[in-house]
Design a protein around this motif. Structure first.
Motif, PDB file in Angstrom:
ATOM      1  N   SER A   1       3.407   0.621   5.286  1.00 39.36           N
ATOM      2  CA  SER A   1       3.246   1.832   6.087  1.00 39.36           C
ATOM      3  C   SER A   1       4.341   2.855   5.769  1.00 39.36           C
ATOM      4  O   SER A   1       4.082   4.048   5.761  1.00 39.36           O
ATOM      5  N   SER A   2       5.588   2.392   5.463  1.00 37.58           N
ATOM      6  CA  SER A   2       6.600   3.418   5.218  1.00 37.58           C
ATOM      7  C   SER A   2       6.464   4.018   3.823  1.00 37.58           C
ATOM      8  O   SER A   2       6.762   5.195   3.641  1.00 37.58           O
TER       9      SER A   2
ATOM     10  N   SER B   1       4.028   6.727   4.318  1.00 38.61           N
ATOM     11  CA  SER B   1       4.522   7.938   4.978  1.00 38.61           C
ATOM     12  C   SER B   1       5.449   8.722   4.055  1.00 38.61           C
ATOM     13  O   SER B   1       5.547   9.941   4.160  1.00 38.61           O
TER      14      SER B   1
ATOM     15  N   LYS C   1       3.084  10.691   1.973  1.00 38.34           N
ATOM     16  CA  LYS C   1       2.463  11.719   2.815  1.00 38.34           C
ATOM     17  C   LYS C   1       3.419  12.903   2.958  1.00 38.34           C
ATOM     18  O   LYS C   1       3.023  14.060   2.821  1.00 38.34           O
ATOM     19  N   THR C   2       4.700  12.601   3.221  1.00 37.79           N
ATOM     20  CA  THR C   2       5.696  13.661   3.350  1.00 37.79           C
ATOM     21  C   THR C   2       5.803  14.456   2.056  1.00 37.79           C
ATOM     22  O   THR C   2       5.888  15.687   2.074  1.00 37.79           O
TER      23      THR C   2
ATOM     24  N   GLU D   1      11.848  12.778   7.971  1.00 38.72           N
ATOM     25  CA  GLU D   1      11.269  11.641   7.254  1.00 38.72           C
ATOM     26  C   GLU D   1      12.178  11.121   6.144  1.00 38.72           C
ATOM     27  O   GLU D   1      12.508   9.947   6.116  1.00 38.72           O
TER      28      GLU D   1
END
Lengths: 134, 224
Positions: free
Chosen positions: A17-18, A21, A24-25, A72
């Motif tokens: 999941s990280s 992300s 995504k960032t 993030e």
């Protein structure tokens, strides 16, 4: 400092999941930059909006990008409140800092314009307020 | 790395960090905050002088070149490439930090190496840009570019440009050096012995900060 180790299964899940992300960032930052550059090109070609509005958009988008990098990439969003506040509250000084100095620059410009040698001191200001003929 | 966060934990009652981070990481945050004020002061000084000037050179006229493209008029293209390189190197840095948390030494080495490469690529771009501007007559104290309204520009524009991008470039340079030191330690197995890769996180914070500053420099000098 204390270091606790969580289970391998938990870490495997967190890994997925990280990483997601992070990418995504990245895409958000890239999209905003492409959008900014696109707007700048459109402005160069078609001059389609007021310069001040365009600058306002650029400043807002810059702050959005800054938010994503700090929250993030620098992981600040996932720290505890004490740390977040100890970093962000001092930065509020920038609000005053920016307003005061830019206003000062602007007034400096106006004074130079109005008081530069050879400039008549506001010659027409009285006239316009009075009726044209007595 | 973090201790478990329970709902009613008394953060200020002693015995643990009230910020739930190690001393080193906290100090890195404080250093970055002070550095933010340094860059902020430089950029606000630039803004003040720009607000004070009746006219200012157009960045799209000044920064319009691309390596190997001769006299083609390409505003924003090169600086967009530089921005992309720096964002990308920030991503590889987070991936290195992440790999460190997983205790995956091979992956840390890989991502740190990419980050160093990204930083070096950015510096190469900046070196090219500076050289190009210098060849067209721009330097501290010299400004060949006209204002937007066609009047002779002062040297404020070039002074601020070289000072601020130079100061940022210096940060990138020291970031690359720090990254190289950390990579050497990773290869030596220092952090494997220590039991954690927190040093990677600390230089990671610094590296992202350099990216953060570039976001503002990009807006202030090239977009506005």
């Amino acid at each position: 400092m204390e270091h606790t180790h969580t289970g391998a299964a938990h870490e495997e899940h967190a890994h997925d999941s990280s990483t997601k992300s992070i990418w995504k960032t990245f895409w958000i930052l890239l999209a905003i930059t492409v959008f900014e550059v696109g707007l700048a090109f459109l402005y160069l070609e078609y001059d389609f909006m007021a310069r001040w509005a365009l600058n306002g958009i650029f400043v807002c988008l810059t702050l959005v990008k800054a938010f994503f990098i700090v929250a993030e990439f620098m992981h600040l969003r996932h720290e505890i409140r004490n740390l977040i506040m100890t970093i962000l509250i001092p930065l509020l000084l920038f609000v005053w800092f920016i307003i005061a100095f830019l206003a000062d620059g602007d007034s400096w410009k106006n004074m130079r314009k109005d008081l530069s040698p050879g400039t008549p001191v506001a010659p027409t200001t009285h006239v316009t307020n009075e009726p044209a003929h007595h | 790395m973090d201790t478990a966060v329970t709902a009613k934990k008394k953060w200020w009652s002693g015995g643990h960090s009230p910020f739930n981070v190690s001393y080193g990481k906290l100090m890195m945050w404080y250093f970055l905050m002070s550095d933010a004020f340094t860059f902020g002061a430089l950029l606000i000084a630039y803004g003040t002088i720009r607000f004070m000037s009746p006219s200012w050179p157009d960045p799209n006229v000044v920064f319009h070149s691309f390596p190997g493209m001769g006299h083609a008029d390409l505003p924003l293209v090169f600086v967009s490439l530089m921005t992309f390189i720096l964002i990308m190197s920030s991503v590889t840095m987070v991936l290195a930090v992440h790999a460190g948390k997983m205790r995956d030494r091979q992956a840390v080495v890989k991502w740190m190496a990419w980050t160093i490469l990204g930083g070096a690529a950015f510096l190469a771009c900046q070196a090219w840009e500076w050289t190009h501007l210098h060849e067209s007559g721009a330097w501290w104290g010299r400004n060949p570019f006209l204002n937007v309204d066609g009047t002779q520009a002062s040297t404020n524009f070039t002074n601020f440009f070289f000072t601020i991008t130079g100061f940022h470039g210096l940060h990138v340079t020291s970031g690359v050096v720090l990254n190289i030191i950390i990579l050497a330690n990773v290869l030596k197995g220092t952090y494997e012995e220590r039991g954690h890769y927190e040093m990677v996180e600390k230089v990671g914070l610094y590296w992202h900060f350099v990216d953060l500053v570039w976001v503002f420099v990009f807006t202030c000098f090239y977009l506005l």
